[in-house]
Design a protein around this motif. Structure first.
Motif, PDB file in Angstrom:
ATOM      1  N   PHE A  42       0.876  -1.332  -0.111  1.00  0.00           N
ATOM      2  CA  PHE A  42       0.046  -0.104   0.272  1.00  0.00           C
ATOM      3  C   PHE A  42       0.545   1.277  -0.370  1.00  0.00           C
ATOM      4  O   PHE A  42       2.139   1.249   0.357  1.00  0.00           O
ATOM      5  CB  PHE A  42      -0.850   0.056   1.340  1.00  0.00           C
ATOM      6  N   GLY A  43       0.151   2.154  -0.273  1.00  0.00           N
ATOM      7  CA  GLY A  43       0.996   3.944  -0.752  1.00  0.00           C
ATOM      8  C   GLY A  43       0.471   4.409  -1.885  1.00  0.00           C
ATOM      9  O   GLY A  43       0.733   5.778  -1.741  1.00  0.00           O
ATOM     10  N   VAL A 147       5.960   2.504  13.221  1.00  0.00           N
ATOM     11  CA  VAL A 147       4.828   2.126  12.322  1.00  0.00           C
ATOM     12  C   VAL A 147       3.811   0.837  12.846  1.00  0.00           C
ATOM     13  O   VAL A 147       2.603   0.960  12.871  1.00  0.00           O
ATOM     14  CB  VAL A 147       4.853   2.587  10.839  1.00  0.00           C
ATOM     15  N   GLY A 148       4.452  -0.554  13.696  1.00  0.00           N
ATOM     16  CA  GLY A 148       3.819  -1.457  13.735  1.00  0.00           C
ATOM     17  C   GLY A 148       3.096  -2.389  13.109  1.00  0.00           C
ATOM     18  O   GLY A 148       4.050  -2.210  11.792  1.00  0.00           O
ATOM     19  N   PRO A 149       2.014  -2.868  12.834  1.00  0.00           N
ATOM     20  CA  PRO A 149       2.165  -4.084  11.664  1.00  0.00           C
ATOM     21  C   PRO A 149       1.888  -3.198  11.121  1.00  0.00           C
ATOM     22  O   PRO A 149       2.419  -3.676   9.739  1.00  0.00           O
ATOM     23  CB  PRO A 149       0.860  -4.682  12.215  1.00  0.00           C
ATOM     24  N   ALA A 150       1.954  -2.410   9.675  1.00  0.00           N
ATOM     25  CA  ALA A 150       1.294  -1.941   9.216  1.00  0.00           C
ATOM     26  C   ALA A 150       2.525  -1.452   7.715  1.00  0.00           C
ATOM     27  O   ALA A 150       2.920  -1.550   6.859  1.00  0.00           O
ATOM     28  CB  ALA A 150       0.518  -0.729   8.950  1.00  0.00           C
ATOM     29  N   LEU A 151       3.867  -1.682   8.960  1.00  0.00           N
ATOM     30  CA  LEU A 151       4.946  -1.541   8.260  1.00  0.00           C
ATOM     31  C   LEU A 151       4.657  -2.982   6.832  1.00  0.00           C
ATOM     32  O   LEU A 151       5.991  -2.194   6.257  1.00  0.00           O
ATOM     33  CB  LEU A 151       6.022  -1.216   9.363  1.00  0.00           C
ATOM     34  N   LEU A 216       4.267  10.010   5.514  1.00  0.00           N
ATOM     35  CA  LEU A 216       2.969   9.937   5.528  1.00  0.00           C
ATOM     36  C   LEU A 216       2.354   8.841   4.905  1.00  0.00           C
ATOM     37  O   LEU A 216       1.285   9.312   5.938  1.00  0.00           O
ATOM     38  CB  LEU A 216       2.624  11.174   4.276  1.00  0.00           C
ATOM     39  N   VAL A 217       1.801   7.819   4.014  1.00  0.00           N
ATOM     40  CA  VAL A 217       1.328   6.582   4.497  1.00  0.00           C
ATOM     41  C   VAL A 217       1.296   5.958   5.258  1.00  0.00           C
ATOM     42  O   VAL A 217       0.964   5.229   5.669  1.00  0.00           O
ATOM     43  CB  VAL A 217       1.451   5.840   2.676  1.00  0.00           C
ATOM     44  N   ALA A 218       2.679   5.962   5.658  1.00  0.00           N
ATOM     45  CA  ALA A 218       3.226   5.178   6.796  1.00  0.00           C
ATOM     46  C   ALA A 218       2.279   5.583   8.181  1.00  0.00           C
ATOM     47  O   ALA A 218       1.684   4.510   9.134  1.00  0.00           O
ATOM     48  CB  ALA A 218       4.512   5.047   7.531  1.00  0.00           C
ATOM     49  N   ARG A 219       2.294   6.917   8.708  1.00  0.00           N
ATOM     50  CA  ARG A 219       1.173   7.392   8.990  1.00  0.00           C
ATOM     51  C   ARG A 219      -0.070   7.216   8.951  1.00  0.00           C
ATOM     52  O   ARG A 219      -1.179   6.993  10.327  1.00  0.00           O
ATOM     53  CB  ARG A 219       1.930   8.927   9.734  1.00  0.00           C
ATOM     54  N   LEU A 220      -0.751   7.658   7.959  1.00  0.00           N
ATOM     55  CA  LEU A 220      -2.597   7.018   8.013  1.00  0.00           C
ATOM     56  C   LEU A 220      -2.162   5.854   7.465  1.00  0.00           C
ATOM     57  O   LEU A 220      -3.374   5.012   8.427  1.00  0.00           O
ATOM     58  CB  LEU A 220      -2.109   7.573   5.899  1.00  0.00           C
ATOM     59  N   GLY A 221      -1.153   5.097   7.383  1.00  0.00           N
ATOM     60  CA  GLY A 221      -1.557   3.457   7.208  1.00  0.00           C
ATOM     61  C   GLY A 221      -1.609   3.260   8.752  1.00  0.00           C
ATOM     62  O   GLY A 221      -2.201   1.738   9.247  1.00  0.00           O
ATOM     63  N   ARG A 222      -0.593   3.257   9.963  1.00  0.00           N
ATOM     64  CA  ARG A 222      -1.172   3.173  11.131  1.00  0.00           C
ATOM     65  C   ARG A 222      -2.025   3.542  11.585  1.00  0.00           C
ATOM     66  O   ARG A 222      -2.514   2.410  12.749  1.00  0.00           O
ATOM     67  CB  ARG A 222       0.265   3.723  12.048  1.00  0.00           C
ATOM     68  N   SER A 223      -2.873   4.298  11.557  1.00  0.00           N
ATOM     69  CA  SER A 223      -3.975   5.091  11.957  1.00  0.00           C
ATOM     70  C   SER A 223      -4.913   4.249  11.408  1.00  0.00           C
ATOM     71  O   SER A 223      -5.554   4.305  12.121  1.00  0.00           O
ATOM     72  CB  SER A 223      -3.656   6.724  11.875  1.00  0.00           C
ATOM     73  N   ILE A 229      -9.552  -1.215  10.046  1.00  0.00           N
ATOM     74  CA  ILE A 229     -10.089  -0.502   8.926  1.00  0.00           C
ATOM     75  C   ILE A 229      -9.065  -1.850   8.268  1.00  0.00           C
ATOM     76  O   ILE A 229      -8.146  -2.272   7.706  1.00  0.00           O
ATOM     77  CB  ILE A 229      -9.715   0.605   7.947  1.00  0.00           C
ATOM     78  N   PRO A 230     -10.511  -3.040   7.620  1.00  0.00           N
ATOM     79  CA  PRO A 230      -9.311  -3.701   6.543  1.00  0.00           C
ATOM     80  C   PRO A 230      -8.798  -3.712   4.786  1.00  0.00           C
ATOM     81  O   PRO A 230      -9.798  -1.954   4.932  1.00  0.00           O
ATOM     82  CB  PRO A 230     -10.623  -4.980   6.140  1.00  0.00           C
ATOM     83  N   MET A 231      -7.570  -4.127   5.013  1.00  0.00           N
ATOM     84  CA  MET A 231      -7.623  -2.967   3.395  1.00  0.00           C
ATOM     85  C   MET A 231      -6.336  -4.585   2.986  1.00  0.00           C
ATOM     86  O   MET A 231      -6.025  -5.888   2.926  1.00  0.00           O
ATOM     87  CB  MET A 231      -5.354  -2.822   3.800  1.00  0.00           C
ATOM     88  N   LEU A 232      -7.357  -4.809   1.612  1.00  0.00           N
ATOM     89  CA  LEU A 232      -7.445  -6.031   0.460  1.00  0.00           C
ATOM     90  C   LEU A 232      -6.044  -5.833  -0.709  1.00  0.00           C
ATOM     91  O   LEU A 232      -6.510  -5.355  -1.304  1.00  0.00           O
ATOM     92  CB  LEU A 232      -8.775  -6.628  -0.080  1.00  0.00           C
TER      93      LEU A 232
END
Length: 570
Positions: A42-43, A147-151, A216-223, A229-232
């Protein structure tokens, strides 16, 4: 076999800055949200961008203005945008952007992990009435550990623009690195940054500091992850579903098979059509519409949203002043994907460089914004029968600033000289013969340019006149930071093309980002934002972050409008 089914209030297609902003805004409004992403990470385009947002009227801009003695106002920003958009002005969209841009920034800083900083950065047409230098915001860097798991699924930055695996935090930091041998303050900053980077490389094998668009997308992705929010991923949308007047969902192609998503609203944020040859041929100007695209934009930006929207009755808006956000680029031989593309964001601004076409004549103000330079270069190529240009640099300038992929001294040049990316000769005539440039004309061009540049002047293209030009030059160079003669060999050349970082034409929308049909009526429950949406400024590019700023603002508006509409139905 029937497809699997899934239901949500809002389906967001795309995971760049606009898509993630829309998803988070909708979730915070109490809606169930599903995100679909074509790529395996993602990004989107945002992750490989500078990550700037052009948003006038924020509190952070006001704080900076007070600090540096510059004032701005909504009226000034509106006047500037009215000039920018010209006859393509959409007053409702401009008002919506100026109203909700600051609110979007406040919302993200209050409700998510996104944090912004602001620094002086002149608008792209800084000499124009209403221009300012306090409207561009940038994302505060973040540690990968935060970033957590979103990384795990976060898209990486462009590897070619990093140095030893380290990406610069901003243009200001780039300048510090170039000045490290001449300024103690710069040396101290660079030393600390390099030591931290070396420590990260020893411990983790990569930098742990995320910067620019990736931050920016890391911060949004963590949030988004923390909001559940599921991300496919690897799940492109193939068709929109329209029942009666409204769009009611979409068909996705997932790794598990076809998936039918029923949704109360669909928000398109899939990155635009930059890699759709059919639409480029129809919408882009000559000669770039027929040339191979050389661009860092993601391979997945193939116009899926525009094609799907047109299939359910949407109108594609073709009347923008520019088809895309142009970027001068060069290409590494033997590398065909985006990792072989270099965006020229440093060298051409500096004294000691010019850009010419194969006829040996200049064609642009080399220090203009990348979009303006591209527009000028396209017009010149069309008029003079060219398909590319050349950036020419003198020896001392290349040694100090580098040129394209070639980093400054002491980085060796041998590999790039051998593969033909970089050309080098002791005289301009010899360089011209290697590059296929008219030797006599190039020599005359440089002689004329030098005679004026020594006095800080450029009668042909007015380079260095605007504050924007001077901001990106060399502050230590007198009398003009953006101008200096090409006086000393050896001389270097790199072939340069007009690439792009996104399209400005797109799906027609109203001030709420609702998609319009061919009679300019909103198609209920369908929205388009980011590069899927036709440019809010009529195809103009006002300043740094002039795509992400409106992209994320109208994503915020789209989600809030969808939430209000769905609430009214219940």
């Amino acid at each position: 076999m029937s497809p699997q089914t899934r239901q949500c209030d809002v389906l967001v297609i795309g995971t760049g800055g606009a898509g993630l902003t829309a998803a988070i805004t909708a979730k915070k409004a109490g809606l169930s949200v599903l995100i679909a992403e074509k790529d395996r990470v993602f990004g989107g385009t945002t992750a490989t961008s500078g990550g700037g947002l052009w948003v006038p009227g924020t509190g952070k801009s006001a704080e900076l203005g007070e600090k540096i003695g510059e004032t701005d106002s909504r009226e000034r920003a509106q006047h500037y945008l009215e000039i920018e958009a010209g006859q393509r002005l959409n007053p409702a969209k401009i008002a919506a952007f100026l109203d909700d841009g600051p609110r979007m920034i406040e919302f993200l800083e209050r409700e998510t992990h996104v944090r912004f900083m602001v620094m002086p950065f002149p608008d792209y047409h800084s000499e124009q009435e209403g221009a300012s230098s306090i409207r561009s915001l940038f994302t505060v860097p973040i540690s990968a550990d935060e970033v957590g798991p979103a990384l795990v699924n976060l898209k990486r930055e462009l590897p070619q623009t990093s140095f030893l695996g380290m990406t610069m935090r901003s243009g200001a930091e780039v300048q510090l690195f170039f000045s490290a041998t001449r300024s103690f303050g710069a040396f101290r900053h660079v030393s600390a940054r390099m030591l931290r980077h070396i420590w990260d490389m020893l411990r983790h094998g990569e930098s742990r500091t995320l910067t620019t668009g990736r931050a920016l997308v890391a911060r949004l992705g963590r949030s988004a992850h923390e909001l559940g929010i599921p991300m496919l991923l690897s799940s492109p949308a193939r068709a929109l579903i329209r029942e009666g007047e409204a769009v009611t969902g979409a068909m996705l192609e997932t790794p598990e098979g076809p998936l039918k998503v029923t949704a109360g609203a669909v928000i398109l944020a899939a990155g635009g059509y930059a890699r759709d040859p059919r639409r480029r041929l129809a919408e882009h100007p000559e000669p770039v519409n027929r040339l191979p695209l050389i661009s860092p934009v993601p391979a997945g930006n193939t116009g899926d949203s525009a094609n799907m929207a047109e299939a359910v009755g949407a109108r594609f808006q073709s009347n923008g002043a520019n088809a895309g956000a142009w970027m001068p680029v060069s290409q590494m031989p033997g590398i065909d994907d985006f990792t072989g593309v270099w965006p020229h964001l440093v060298d051409r601004y500096k004294p000691g460089f010019i850009i010419v076409l194969p006829d040996g004549k200049r064609c642009v103000n080399e220090s203009a914004s990348y979009n303006d330079l591209g527009e000028q270069m396209i017009a010149a190529m069309a008029a003079r029968g060219a398909s590319h240009g050349w950036i020419i640099g003198e020896g001392p300038a290349v040694r100090r600033w580098g040129i394209g992929f070639q980093k400054p001294w002491p980085i060796p040049q041998g590999k790039l000289l051998r593969n033909g990316y970089l050309l080098k000769a002791n005289s301009l005539e010899a360089l011209a013969r290697k590059a296929g440039i008219d030797p006599e004309t190039l020599t005359e061009t440089v002689a004329t340019f030098n005679s004026h540049a020594r006095n800080g002047e450029d009668p042909a293209f007015h380079r260095g006149r605007a504050p924007y030009d001077r901001y990106h030059g060399d502050a230590s160079h007198k009398p003009n930071p953006a101008l200096g003669p090409l006086a000393s060999g050896p001389y270097y050349a790199v072939k340069i093309h007009v690439g792009e970082i996104g399209n400005f034409k797109g799906i027609a929308t109203d001030e709420n980002a609702q998609v319009l049909d061919r009679s300019d009526r909103p198609i209920p429950c369908l929205y388009a934002v980011g590069n899927d949406m036709a440019n809010a400024f009529g195809g103009s590019y006002p300043g740094a972050g002039g795509t992400l700023g409106p992209g994320m603002t109208f994503a915020y508006r789209a989600a809030r409008h969808a939430a209000s509409a769905l609430s009214a139905k219940r």
